[in-house]
Design an enzyme around this catalytic site. Structure first.
Site, mmCIF file in Angstrom:
data_model
loop_
_atom_site.group_PDB
_atom_site.id
_atom_site.type_symbol
_atom_site.label_atom_id
_atom_site.label_comp_id
_atom_site.label_asym_id
_atom_site.label_seq_id
_atom_site.Cartn_x
_atom_site.Cartn_y
_atom_site.Cartn_z
ATOM 1 N N ASP A 1 0.873 -1.182 0.000
ATOM 2 C CA ASP A 1 0.000 0.000 0.000
ATOM 3 C C ASP A 1 0.907 1.228 0.000
ATOM 4 O O ASP A 1 2.108 1.112 -0.303
ATOM 5 C CB ASP A 1 -0.985 -0.064 1.181
ATOM 6 C CG ASP A 1 -0.290 0.128 2.523
ATOM 7 O OD1 ASP A 1 -0.948 -0.074 3.554
ATOM 8 O OD2 ASP A 1 0.910 0.458 2.537
ATOM 9 N N PHE A 2 0.389 2.389 0.277
ATOM 10 C CA PHE A 2 1.192 3.610 0.148
ATOM 11 C C PHE A 2 1.739 4.068 1.491
ATOM 12 O O PHE A 2 2.920 4.430 1.590
ATOM 13 C CB PHE A 2 0.322 4.730 -0.465
ATOM 14 C CG PHE A 2 -0.078 4.426 -1.877
ATOM 15 C CD1 PHE A 2 -1.285 3.802 -2.145
ATOM 16 C CD2 PHE A 2 0.770 4.738 -2.930
ATOM 17 C CE1 PHE A 2 -1.652 3.495 -3.455
ATOM 18 C CE2 PHE A 2 0.411 4.429 -4.239
ATOM 19 C CZ PHE A 2 -0.795 3.806 -4.504
ATOM 20 N N ARG A 3 0.863 4.017 2.553
ATOM 21 C CA ARG A 3 1.241 4.747 3.779
ATOM 22 C C ARG A 3 1.521 3.849 4.978
ATOM 23 O O ARG A 3 1.792 4.385 6.056
ATOM 24 C CB ARG A 3 0.130 5.769 4.104
ATOM 25 C CG ARG A 3 0.029 6.861 3.039
ATOM 26 C CD ARG A 3 -1.132 7.833 3.249
ATOM 27 N NE ARG A 3 -1.125 8.837 2.171
ATOM 28 C CZ ARG A 3 -1.634 8.619 0.970
ATOM 29 N NH1 ARG A 3 -2.192 7.448 0.668
ATOM 30 N NH2 ARG A 3 -1.584 9.544 0.020
ATOM 31 N N ASN B 1 -7.725 1.981 -6.232
ATOM 32 C CA ASN B 1 -6.620 1.133 -6.670
ATOM 33 C C ASN B 1 -6.471 1.153 -8.195
ATOM 34 O O ASN B 1 -7.433 1.331 -8.927
ATOM 35 C CB ASN B 1 -6.825 -0.299 -6.173
ATOM 36 C CG ASN B 1 -6.848 -0.357 -4.644
ATOM 37 O OD1 ASN B 1 -6.393 0.600 -3.991
ATOM 38 N ND2 ASN B 1 -7.394 -1.420 -4.092
ATOM 39 N N ASP C 1 -4.733 -1.416 -9.659
ATOM 40 C CA ASP C 1 -4.240 -2.766 -9.989
ATOM 41 C C ASP C 1 -5.259 -3.604 -10.762
ATOM 42 O O ASP C 1 -4.971 -4.730 -11.142
ATOM 43 C CB ASP C 1 -3.813 -3.488 -8.695
ATOM 44 C CG ASP C 1 -4.926 -3.507 -7.634
ATOM 45 O OD1 ASP C 1 -4.616 -3.372 -6.447
ATOM 46 O OD2 ASP C 1 -6.114 -3.619 -8.025
ATOM 47 N N HIS D 1 -9.111 6.714 -9.247
ATOM 48 C CA HIS D 1 -7.769 7.250 -9.509
ATOM 49 C C HIS D 1 -7.216 6.696 -10.814
ATOM 50 O O HIS D 1 -6.006 6.611 -11.014
ATOM 51 C CB HIS D 1 -6.830 6.952 -8.324
ATOM 52 C CG HIS D 1 -7.244 7.709 -7.096
ATOM 53 N ND1 HIS D 1 -6.703 7.512 -5.865
ATOM 54 C CD2 HIS D 1 -8.167 8.680 -6.928
ATOM 55 C CE1 HIS D 1 -7.271 8.322 -4.984
ATOM 56 N NE2 HIS D 1 -8.169 9.036 -5.601
HETATM 57 N N1 APR Z 1 -6.151 -5.261 5.985
HETATM 58 C C1 APR Z 1 -6.801 -4.134 6.392
HETATM 59 N N2 APR Z 1 -6.289 -2.900 6.247
HETATM 60 C C2 APR Z 1 -5.082 -2.790 5.654
HETATM 61 C C3 APR Z 1 -4.340 -3.904 5.195
HETATM 62 C C4 APR Z 1 -4.941 -5.185 5.388
HETATM 63 N N3 APR Z 1 -4.329 -6.307 4.992
HETATM 64 N N4 APR Z 1 -3.166 -3.458 4.658
HETATM 65 C C5 APR Z 1 -3.177 -2.122 4.779
HETATM 66 N N5 APR Z 1 -4.319 -1.715 5.375
HETATM 67 C C6 APR Z 1 -4.763 -0.354 5.660
HETATM 68 C C7 APR Z 1 -3.693 0.571 6.197
HETATM 69 O O1 APR Z 1 -3.676 0.512 7.616
HETATM 70 C C8 APR Z 1 -4.196 1.920 5.711
HETATM 71 O O2 APR Z 1 -5.145 2.471 6.613
HETATM 72 O O3 APR Z 1 -5.149 0.188 4.421
HETATM 73 C C9 APR Z 1 -4.897 1.581 4.412
HETATM 74 C C10 APR Z 1 -4.041 1.885 3.188
HETATM 75 O O4 APR Z 1 -3.897 3.284 3.127
HETATM 76 P P1 APR Z 1 -2.942 3.931 1.999
HETATM 77 O O5 APR Z 1 -1.646 3.206 1.978
HETATM 78 O O6 APR Z 1 -2.956 5.415 2.235
HETATM 79 O O7 APR Z 1 -3.685 3.587 0.626
HETATM 80 P P2 APR Z 1 -4.950 4.330 0.032
HETATM 81 O O8 APR Z 1 -5.880 4.776 1.124
HETATM 82 O O9 APR Z 1 -5.492 3.454 -1.015
HETATM 83 O O10 APR Z 1 -4.269 5.635 -0.656
HETATM 84 C C11 APR Z 1 -5.133 6.501 -1.319
HETATM 85 O O11 APR Z 1 -3.262 7.825 -2.069
HETATM 86 O O12 APR Z 1 -1.157 7.893 -2.969
HETATM 87 C C12 APR Z 1 -2.473 8.047 -3.245
HETATM 88 O O13 APR Z 1 -3.488 7.729 -5.310
HETATM 89 C C13 APR Z 1 -2.886 7.025 -4.264
HETATM 90 O O14 APR Z 1 -4.969 5.799 -4.406
HETATM 91 C C14 APR Z 1 -3.926 6.185 -3.531
HETATM 92 C C15 APR Z 1 -4.434 7.149 -2.472
#
Ligand code: APR
Length: 302
Positions: free
Chosen positions: A46-48, A120, A122, A139
């Site tokens: 994921d990203f963060r 997403n 993907d 996105h």
């Molecule tokens: N089960 C449940 N939650 C999860 C899991 C999992 N296996 N893995 C990760 N997470 C949670 C993390 O704790 C977090 O709260 O999913 C979230 C992922 O957050 P981000 O990494 O910020 O991803 P996202 O919310 O999709 O980002 C949004 O940011 O960079 C831009 O355009 C990009 O679409 C992306 C947008």
């Protein structure tokens, strides 16, 4: 959510109540919002997330800051970091949908999925069998690409995939003119040189500062039609997507499947938070619905 569910720990009790609500037939228009957290189990970071998130691991590309990889101005002066990342993320057989993706396809097969908004890129929702007309890729996605200078679509998808896989930066091939070649003096014949645009080609992924696809704005009203909202695997950090869960009517239950509490979850009486791995949460809900075998079978067959 009916309060007469037997007292267990909060998330168990409320998951059972959500399952009862769905089984009662009163949840016919379920709207789902997803983020990168539903694809981490497929092997896509994921990203963060602190350790494993993409933004914690882009240091190797020495970016001014991690988000620069999706910044249009940065891309124009240096497209290489993005294309290095694209090589990792490019959809293909490499990644398989997760149980959470399979659950969304099951909701659709049961005619309970009103709209799925995903952040997403993907394309795993499609791969899991969610009908494309139910998916809003807020996105964008790698499905199409175009020149960022002249906006001409780069139609040759095979050539695009090849460039990405080779780590090359594809350039716009639109013919913009012909250069009359000077004859070479010894009777060489005139030959025209085709001049091409040569602009940078970028997949139709929404970069920071770019507008979201118009389908997002056209369909975001569907959230007000929801009788149940599920939010899965997103930090709800990026607007306008992050505002979707707040558009649900006050009395509509909102269920969060996420490692951590995010957004305005917990501020409404009917909010349900299933904190933890989303695949585990989805399996618990499937158990309560009596859909577990069907879910596992569907997932195995993907
Ligand atoms: N089960 C449940 N939650 C999860 C899991 C999992 N296996 N893995 C990760 N997470 C949670 C993390 O704790 C977090 O709260 O999913 C979230 C992922 O957050 P981000 O990494 O910020 O991803 P996202 O919310 O999709 O980002 C949004 O940011 O960079 C831009 O355009 C990009 O679409 C992306 C947008």
């Amino acid at each position: 959510i009916s309060e007469d569910t037997p007292p267990q720990n909060l998330s168990e009790r409320s998951l059972a109540a959500v399952a009862d609500f769905i089984k009662s037939g009163r949840a016919r228009r379920i709207v789902v919002m997803t983020g990168a957290g539903i694809s981490t189990a497929a092997g896509i970071p994921d990203f963060r997330s602190p350790e494993t998130g993409l933004y914690a691991n882009l240091a190797a590309l020495n970016l001014p800051e991690p988000e620069a990889v999706f910044d249009l101005a940065f891309f124009q002066q240096n497209p290489r970091p993005f294309y290095a990342l694209a090589r990792e993320l490019y959809p293909g057989a490499r990644y398989r949908p997760t149980v959470s993706h399979a659950f969304l396809a099951l909701l659709a097969r049961k005619n309970l999925l009103h709209v799925l908004f995903t952040q997403n890129i993907d394309c795993l929702e499609r791969a899991a069998g969610v009908p494309p007309d139910r998916i809003i890729e807020a996105h964008g996605s790698f499905a199409t690409q175009r020149c960022i200078d002249c906006r001409e679509p780069f139609a040759d998808d095979a050539k695009m995939r090849e460039s990405v896989e080779r780590g090359e930066v594809p350039r716009c091939e639109r013919v913009v003119g012909r250069d009359e070649d000077e004859t070479d003096g010894i009777g060489g014949k005139e030959q025209d040189e085709e001049r091409r645009c040569g602009g940078l080609v970028k997949p139709d992924i929404v970069f920071f500062g770019e507008a979201l696809p118009k389908a997002f704005f056209e369909r975001s009203g569907a959230v007000q039609e929801a009788d149940l909202v599920l939010v899965m695997g997103t930090s709800l950090q990026v607007h306008p997507f992050a505002g979707l869960p707040n558009m649900a009517e006050e009395e509509v239950p909102r269920v969060l499947f996420n490692l951590e509490r995010v957004g305005s979850f917990g501020t409404r009486a009917d909010d349900v938070m299933v904190l933890g791995d989303c695949d585990a949460g989805v399996r618990k809900l499937a158990d309560a619905l009596g859909w577990r075998d069907e879910l596992e079978k569907a997932w195995r067959e993907l």
